[in-house]
Structures are given as structure tokens and as C-alpha cells.
Design an enzyme around this catalytic site. Sequence first.
Site, PDB file in Angstrom:
ATOM      1  N   SER A 131      26.665 -19.954  97.891  1.00 50.90           N
ATOM      2  CA  SER A 131      27.468 -19.249  96.880  1.00 50.90           C
ATOM      3  C   SER A 131      27.134 -17.764  96.884  1.00 50.90           C
ATOM      4  CB  SER A 131      27.173 -19.792  95.481  1.00 50.90           C
ATOM      5  OG  SER A 131      27.948 -20.912  95.215  1.00 50.90           O
ATOM      6  N   ARG A 139      26.692 -15.476  99.008  1.00 49.07           N
ATOM      7  CA  ARG A 139      27.453 -14.502  99.795  1.00 49.07           C
ATOM      8  C   ARG A 139      28.831 -14.211  99.168  1.00 49.07           C
ATOM      9  NH1 ARG A 139      28.952 -15.057 105.509  1.00 49.07           N
ATOM     10  NH2 ARG A 139      30.660 -13.730 104.888  1.00 49.07           N
ATOM     11  N   GLY A 182      28.518  -8.719  90.495  1.00 56.03           N
ATOM     12  CA  GLY A 182      27.241  -8.044  90.653  1.00 56.03           C
ATOM     13  C   GLY A 182      26.111  -8.741  89.942  1.00 56.03           C
ATOM     14  N   GLU A 204      31.430  -6.218  82.374  1.00 56.55           N
ATOM     15  CA  GLU A 204      31.988  -7.572  82.449  1.00 56.55           C
ATOM     16  C   GLU A 204      31.998  -8.188  81.059  1.00 56.55           C
ATOM     17  OE1 GLU A 204      31.374  -8.957  87.078  1.00 56.55           O
ATOM     18  OE2 GLU A 204      29.828  -9.551  85.661  1.00 56.55           O
ATOM     19  N   HIS A 213      35.653 -20.471  85.626  1.00 59.19           N
ATOM     20  CA  HIS A 213      36.001 -19.046  85.687  1.00 59.19           C
ATOM     21  C   HIS A 213      37.490 -18.917  85.394  1.00 59.19           C
ATOM     22  CE1 HIS A 213      36.389 -14.918  86.990  1.00 59.19           C
ATOM     23  NE2 HIS A 213      35.085 -14.845  87.183  1.00 59.19           N
ATOM     24  N   ARG A 219      33.797 -16.050  78.906  1.00 62.44           N
ATOM     25  CA  ARG A 219      34.580 -16.799  79.893  1.00 62.44           C
ATOM     26  C   ARG A 219      35.205 -18.076  79.370  1.00 62.44           C
ATOM     27  NH1 ARG A 219      31.157 -16.241  85.374  1.00 62.44           N
ATOM     28  NH2 ARG A 219      31.701 -14.035  85.486  1.00 62.44           N
ATOM     29  N   HIS A 269      33.212 -23.016  88.328  1.00 60.66           N
ATOM     30  CA  HIS A 269      32.578 -21.846  88.933  1.00 60.66           C
ATOM     31  C   HIS A 269      31.059 -21.925  88.943  1.00 60.66           C
ATOM     32  CE1 HIS A 269      32.169 -17.655  90.055  1.00 60.66           C
ATOM     33  NE2 HIS A 269      31.496 -17.370  88.948  1.00 60.66           N
ATOM     34  N   GLU A 291      20.527 -21.658  90.914  1.00 63.65           N
ATOM     35  CA  GLU A 291      21.555 -22.367  90.133  1.00 63.65           C
ATOM     36  C   GLU A 291      21.236 -23.852  89.974  1.00 63.65           C
ATOM     37  OE1 GLU A 291      25.554 -21.265  91.257  1.00 63.65           O
ATOM     38  OE2 GLU A 291      26.428 -22.911  90.088  1.00 63.65           O
ATOM     39  N   ARG A 320      27.236 -19.243  80.382  1.00 64.92           N
ATOM     40  CA  ARG A 320      26.518 -18.147  81.045  1.00 64.92           C
ATOM     41  C   ARG A 320      27.247 -16.824  80.872  1.00 64.92           C
ATOM     42  NH1 ARG A 320      26.804 -15.803  86.356  1.00 64.92           N
ATOM     43  NH2 ARG A 320      28.511 -17.222  86.825  1.00 64.92           N
ATOM     44  N   LEU A 348      22.728 -14.296  89.371  1.00 60.56           N
ATOM     45  CA  LEU A 348      21.934 -13.699  90.457  1.00 60.56           C
ATOM     46  C   LEU A 348      20.606 -13.218  89.889  1.00 60.56           C
ATOM     47  CD1 LEU A 348      24.712 -11.677  92.344  1.00 60.56           C
ATOM     48  CD2 LEU A 348      23.596 -13.774  93.111  1.00 60.56           C
TER      49      LEU A 348
HETATM   50  P1  FAD Z   1      23.369 -20.760  96.743  1.00 55.40           P
HETATM   51  O1  FAD Z   1      23.565 -19.322  97.004  1.00 55.40           O
HETATM   52  O2  FAD Z   1      24.543 -21.582  96.511  1.00 55.40           O
HETATM   53  O3  FAD Z   1      22.509 -21.372  97.927  1.00 55.40           O
HETATM   54  C1  FAD Z   1      22.267 -22.761  98.011  1.00 55.40           C
HETATM   55  C2  FAD Z   1      21.734 -23.069  99.392  1.00 55.40           C
HETATM   56  O4  FAD Z   1      21.265 -24.421  99.447  1.00 55.40           O
HETATM   57  C3  FAD Z   1      22.774 -22.949 100.491  1.00 55.40           C
HETATM   58  O5  FAD Z   1      22.168 -22.322 101.589  1.00 55.40           O
HETATM   59  C4  FAD Z   1      23.111 -24.406 100.836  1.00 55.40           C
HETATM   60  O6  FAD Z   1      23.556 -24.591 102.150  1.00 55.40           O
HETATM   61  C5  FAD Z   1      21.748 -25.032 100.628  1.00 55.40           C
HETATM   62  N1  FAD Z   1      21.759 -26.479 100.401  1.00 55.40           N
HETATM   63  C6  FAD Z   1      22.412 -27.173  99.432  1.00 55.40           C
HETATM   64  N2  FAD Z   1      22.111 -28.485  99.541  1.00 55.40           N
HETATM   65  C7  FAD Z   1      21.255 -28.620 100.577  1.00 55.40           C
HETATM   66  C8  FAD Z   1      20.585 -29.733 101.180  1.00 55.40           C
HETATM   67  N3  FAD Z   1      20.754 -30.987 100.767  1.00 55.40           N
HETATM   68  N4  FAD Z   1      19.762 -29.500 102.233  1.00 55.40           N
HETATM   69  C9  FAD Z   1      19.595 -28.245 102.703  1.00 55.40           C
HETATM   70  N5  FAD Z   1      20.211 -27.164 102.177  1.00 55.40           N
HETATM   71  C10 FAD Z   1      21.018 -27.346 101.130  1.00 55.40           C
HETATM   72  N6  FAD Z   1      26.701 -14.703  89.896  1.00 55.40           N
HETATM   73  C11 FAD Z   1      26.374 -13.478  89.464  1.00 55.40           C
HETATM   74  O7  FAD Z   1      25.326 -13.299  88.836  1.00 55.40           O
HETATM   75  N7  FAD Z   1      27.198 -12.420  89.737  1.00 55.40           N
HETATM   76  C12 FAD Z   1      28.355 -12.549  90.419  1.00 55.40           C
HETATM   77  O8  FAD Z   1      29.049 -11.583  90.662  1.00 55.40           O
HETATM   78  C13 FAD Z   1      28.728 -13.837  90.860  1.00 55.40           C
HETATM   79  N8  FAD Z   1      29.890 -14.019  91.517  1.00 55.40           N
HETATM   80  C14 FAD Z   1      30.164 -15.255  92.023  1.00 55.40           C
HETATM   81  C15 FAD Z   1      31.313 -15.440  92.787  1.00 55.40           C
HETATM   82  C16 FAD Z   1      31.583 -16.657  93.364  1.00 55.40           C
HETATM   83  C17 FAD Z   1      32.837 -16.849  94.181  1.00 55.40           C
HETATM   84  C18 FAD Z   1      30.693 -17.744  93.174  1.00 55.40           C
HETATM   85  C19 FAD Z   1      30.957 -19.075  93.798  1.00 55.40           C
HETATM   86  C20 FAD Z   1      29.560 -17.572  92.399  1.00 55.40           C
HETATM   87  C21 FAD Z   1      29.292 -16.342  91.821  1.00 55.40           C
HETATM   88  N9  FAD Z   1      28.145 -16.134  91.042  1.00 55.40           N
HETATM   89  C22 FAD Z   1      27.845 -14.897  90.594  1.00 55.40           C
HETATM   90  C23 FAD Z   1      27.157 -17.195  90.910  1.00 55.40           C
HETATM   91  C24 FAD Z   1      26.028 -16.934  91.930  1.00 55.40           C
HETATM   92  O9  FAD Z   1      26.584 -16.458  93.117  1.00 55.40           O
HETATM   93  C25 FAD Z   1      25.242 -18.191  92.216  1.00 55.40           C
HETATM   94  O10 FAD Z   1      24.859 -18.803  91.002  1.00 55.40           O
HETATM   95  C26 FAD Z   1      23.988 -17.853  93.012  1.00 55.40           C
HETATM   96  O11 FAD Z   1      24.356 -17.186  94.201  1.00 55.40           O
HETATM   97  C27 FAD Z   1      23.242 -19.128  93.323  1.00 55.40           C
HETATM   98  O12 FAD Z   1      22.221 -18.826  94.236  1.00 55.40           O
HETATM   99  P2  FAD Z   1      21.321 -20.005  94.773  1.00 55.40           P
HETATM  100  O13 FAD Z   1      20.416 -19.412  95.792  1.00 55.40           O
HETATM  101  O14 FAD Z   1      20.754 -20.763  93.665  1.00 55.40           O
HETATM  102  O15 FAD Z   1      22.370 -21.004  95.482  1.00 55.40           O
HETATM  103  C1  SIN Z   2      32.835 -12.441  88.808  1.00 54.02           C
HETATM  104  O1  SIN Z   2      32.714 -11.495  89.581  1.00 54.02           O
HETATM  105  O2  SIN Z   2      33.760 -12.573  88.009  1.00 54.02           O
HETATM  106  C2  SIN Z   2      31.785 -13.503  88.832  1.00 54.02           C
HETATM  107  C3  SIN Z   2      30.622 -13.024  88.099  1.00 54.02           C
HETATM  108  C4  SIN Z   2      29.726 -14.152  87.750  1.00 54.02           C
HETATM  109  O3  SIN Z   2      30.039 -15.315  88.009  1.00 54.02           O
HETATM  110  O4  SIN Z   2      28.685 -13.859  87.166  1.00 54.02           O
END
Ligand code: FAD
Ligand code: SIN
Length: 524
Positions: free
Chosen positions: A44, A46, A51, A115, A230, A276, A337, A361, A372, A378
Site C-alpha cells: 500500500s 507505494r 502524505g 486534509e 475513502h 472521512r 481504504h 497497518e 483514522r 504513514l
Molecule cells: P504495506 O505498505 O501495505 O506493506 C505490507 C507488506 O506486507 C507488502 O510488502 C506485502 O506484500 C507484504 N505481505 C502481506 N502479506 C504477506 C505475507 N503473508 N507474507 C509476506 N509478505 C506479506 N496513509 C497515509 O498516512 N497517507 C496517505 O497519503 C495515504 N494514502 C494512501 C493511498 C492509498 C491508495 C492507499 C491504499 C493507502 C493510503 N494510505 C495513506 C494508507 C497507508 O499507505 C498504509 O496504511 C501504509 O502504507 C501501510 O504500510 P505497511 O507497511 O503497514 O503496509
Molecule cells: C488520501 O490521499 O486521500 C489518502 C490519505 C490517507 O489515507 O491518509
Amino acid sequence: MTSDAAFDLVVVGSGIAGLYCAIQARERGASVLVVTKGAIDEASTRHAQGGIAAAVGPGDSAADHLRDTIEAGAGLVDEEAARILCYEAADRIADLVRYGVRFDATDGAVALGREAAHSASRILHAGGDSTGLEIELSLSSLARRDVTILEHTLAERIVVEDGRAAAIEVYDTAAREHRRYEAGTVVLATGGAGQMYRVTTNPDVSTGDGVALAYASGAEVVDMEFTQFHPTALVLPGQPVFLISEAVRGEGAQLFTTQGERFMPKYDDRAELAPRDIVARAIHREMAASASAHVLLDITDRSGSWLAARFPQIYRHCLAAGIDMSTDRVPVSPAAHYTMGGVRTNTWGETTVPGLFVVGEAACTGVHGANRLASNSLLETVVFAHRMVERLYSPPDPAPPAPARTADALMLLPPGGDGTPPTATQVRELTWDRVGIVRHAEGLREATVQLARWAGTLPEPTDRRGYELRSIVTCGRLAAEAALRREESRGAHFRSDFPEPAEAWRRHLVFRHPGTFASSPGVE
Ligand code: FAD
Ligand code: SIN
């Protein structure tokens, strides 16, 4: 299964939480293995656009950020955890800068976006609307230098020996091989569970595997009824759902029905910048009232060159879909979302299973409560991943989390119908229709029974899709059963049969596998 190698830390997941944690642990001299089920940057992270929140601007303060976070969370925020989140934010932003993340600046000062439900402009962004990509690429290039990373390697089981997480078993999806890695500490950083829904902004990998693995290993799972929808996704037939960032509304975009009526002011004084859950439900209602598949987002008062500079990714994506945001209104509708619930941790990432930590997450630290605040996710990943690494290296040990006083277990039902396992599409349709933006007892009962019956039909997984199907069924069940029990509306959880919040429900629903600890139905 014999062991293939041993590491101080085995981290599952390569989004911001997993990579940041791996880098920090390597800086402390730990041996670290990261396993990730896709390519390193499939996460997620990427896709994050808006922000990362931090009160670093003039006139802003951590106290204000804390107040906004608590208010958005609708009575369920853990205030101590939220205080840590807001007060440690600036230091963690400094870490990201040290790791190579280039945040946008104007006239030499960091540029801060606005935001929903934030009382100040406090969203740091990178590449306009490419914050997540900038973070993911910076961290992955650093991690590749001295962390052992296994891509296309899926964690399939946490091995608990003598009451402690001791190893993980993985499935190498390229070689089609099972392996086992011994771990001083197991860290789940597997992200959210948006893929349990038919319509979601989340990428393919977000199937809630960490929550399912942790639940099976005896860890506690909490708040799963709180999925954030979202308000503004671009949902076009045959194309992946694409987020239109809340930051677009932060820059003044307004929402209209397909008949041309601006509707948000009638729902909330903050109009398009209401929290939201309020905006998502208002859109849902307007879509139903006009029998339309979307409403319209209007930012046509901005020029194409301004949009291309501030929201390059979104502007480009819309253009490719035939929508010029400088002249056309964008069709938008809500999408699943963010998973507010997750594996219950303390503020050091510890779960109730010794040796098992969860960050990002997949964890529920309690900072988001029932809803949230934008861009706090992030931030949560880095604040609590940092503390997790601190916890491992800073004696004396803080007290590990006490088990919840009472916890539910998922109900067990014999397989139903002809015993045919569901497809992922069937599971996603059911959760979207019955455990979606507006819920009621009848639909939730139907979902809980159907999902419990399906769970009994699932064969032992033999490939990645099989493991993921098991995960979305488990997460769907946790969400549906918690949503059925919670007879009120609060934050992102809305029940049409209980449309108001109830003081008696100002508490959390915890689930724990019955085979691992004594359990009795209840709440915390
Ligand atoms: P992720 O980034 O989802 O990484 C999870 C990892 O675990 C991945 O590499 C996946 O392949 C791996 N994985 C999962 N299951 C397994 C398994 N069984 N075995 C091995 N690997 C596994 N948040 C903000 O604060 N600001 C924003 O602007 C924002 N915009 C967003 C926009 C979008 C489109 C989305 C979808 C989310 C957004 N969020 C935003 C939320 C935020 O991006 C995520 O909550 C955050 O990136 C989660 O990070 P993470 O490292 O916990 O999980
Ligand atoms: C967005 O850019 O609207 C997503 C932000 C977030 O999920 O925190």
C-alpha cells in the site's frame, strides 16, 4: 520442517513499516531477514498520495494534532498511544529525511497540505501526490544494501514453541518450496485487509494475512469492525480502483450530485473537509437517492498546469482515462481504504504472544479509534516501528501487554451448502454488500453465517491465492462478527438499525482463538 537459517529479526512485509523497522534494527547491529510475498515495492505504501501528518509548521503544535486525532477517533482513541504518535512525529520525519526521502518544499520551507478534520495544514508530501512512492523507493534502496530480502516469499505460519514465537514458515511462490526461518523476534508488517472488499483502493497484496496469521497463533485481534471507506475513488469498469486524494478537497475541490447539486454543506459544517466517515456516508446516500454509481468532484477552478504540478499522478491518471480535471468533474465513489483494527499491540509493538511484534497497518495500537485521521497512517508505521526496535534494545523491559480481560472467538459452523469453497470474488461481494458502509443486523447475520460456513470448506492452501483466500475469509469473519455485536454507530461503523453512538459501546471488541487461550465472550 528443518530450519533454513536463523536471524535476530524476521520481518514479514516490505512496505514502510517493515523496511523502516529492518533498517533501524540493522543500524543496531541485528541480523535481519525481510520476507515479502510479491516484489519488494508491492505494498500500500507505494500508493500513498496525500502524505504524512506531523505538526511541524508555524503555529501548529503536537497538542493540536493530538486533539484532532482524538476527535476524529469518535471516543475510541487510546490517548496515550495518540500522544506518542503526535509528539514523536517530528523525530520520525527527520529519520525519513535521513533515509533519503525528499519532501516537497516551497521557498526553502517544507510544503504542508491540508486534509479533512485537521485543524492546520500539516501534511508533508513528496512529488506532489507521490509521497508513498518516494518513501517506498528510498527505503527499499537503502534496505537492499544490507538487509537480506526474499521477494515472492509468503509467510504461511508463525511457529509458536513453548509459548513464544520462535520461527516462521514460508512458501517461496517462485520455487514452490516451503522453508522455515528461526527468529529471535518475529515482526509482522503485512499491511491492511482492504482486499476482503469488492471495491478497494488497496493493492492485491493487502489481504490481511498478518491478522489471520496472528489470530491463528493466539494473538489478540481488536477493532476489526472499523474499516475506513475513502470517499473519493475513481472506479471505472475493467480498471483498478484509483484513489483521488483527499488533498484534492484540501485544495478546494467540491462534491456535486450527478444532477449538479453541491451536497456536503447540508451534512456537516466542515462540508468537503468533514471527517472521512461522514463524507463517505453522505456520498453513499446521495448515490442511492439519485440511483447513480458516483457523485462528481469538481476542481475545475484550477488550471491544468497547476494540477499537473500539485497532483501529477492523479492528473495524469485522469487524463489517461479521458478526464481533464481542469475542465471536467471527476466521477467518484467510496472504496474500502484502511483497516483501523488489527493485531492488538502495546505502544512498543508487542502482542500478547511473546516474541511476536506487529507494526504498521496490520497492528492496532489504538491511535485511530473508530476513524483514522488522514495521513496519520504513514506516521503511525514509523513512530511505532521505531519504538519496537527501541524496545528490543533498551533494558529494562517495559511490561508486556496483559491479555484482554475478556475476548470473543469466531463462531464455528459446519460447512454449508454442497461444501464447495467460495471464490475470492464471492467473499468480496458478500463483505461489500453486507459489511460495507451501511450495515444492519440482518445482513451482518447472513455474512457471519455464510463466512463461517465457507471457512469450513477451505482446503489446505497450495498457492498464494489459496493462502490469501483463507486470510480474507478470516478477516471478513472478524469484521462481520464484531460489526454484528456492536449495536451502535460510531466512526466508520454505521448500523442503520442503531444509527446513534451508545455510551455503553465506548469500548473495544477483542477476538482470540479459542484453541490458544481461555476465552469467554466479551469486550474490553
Ligand atoms: P504495506 O505498505 O501495505 O506493506 C505490507 C507488506 O506486507 C507488502 O510488502 C506485502 O506484500 C507484504 N505481505 C502481506 N502479506 C504477506 C505475507 N503473508 N507474507 C509476506 N509478505 C506479506 N496513509 C497515509 O498516512 N497517507 C496517505 O497519503 C495515504 N494514502 C494512501 C493511498 C492509498 C491508495 C492507499 C491504499 C493507502 C493510503 N494510505 C495513506 C494508507 C497507508 O499507505 C498504509 O496504511 C501504509 O502504507 C501501510 O504500510 P505497511 O507497511 O503497514 O503496509
Ligand atoms: C488520501 O490521499 O486521500 C489518502 C490519505 C490517507 O489515507 O491518509
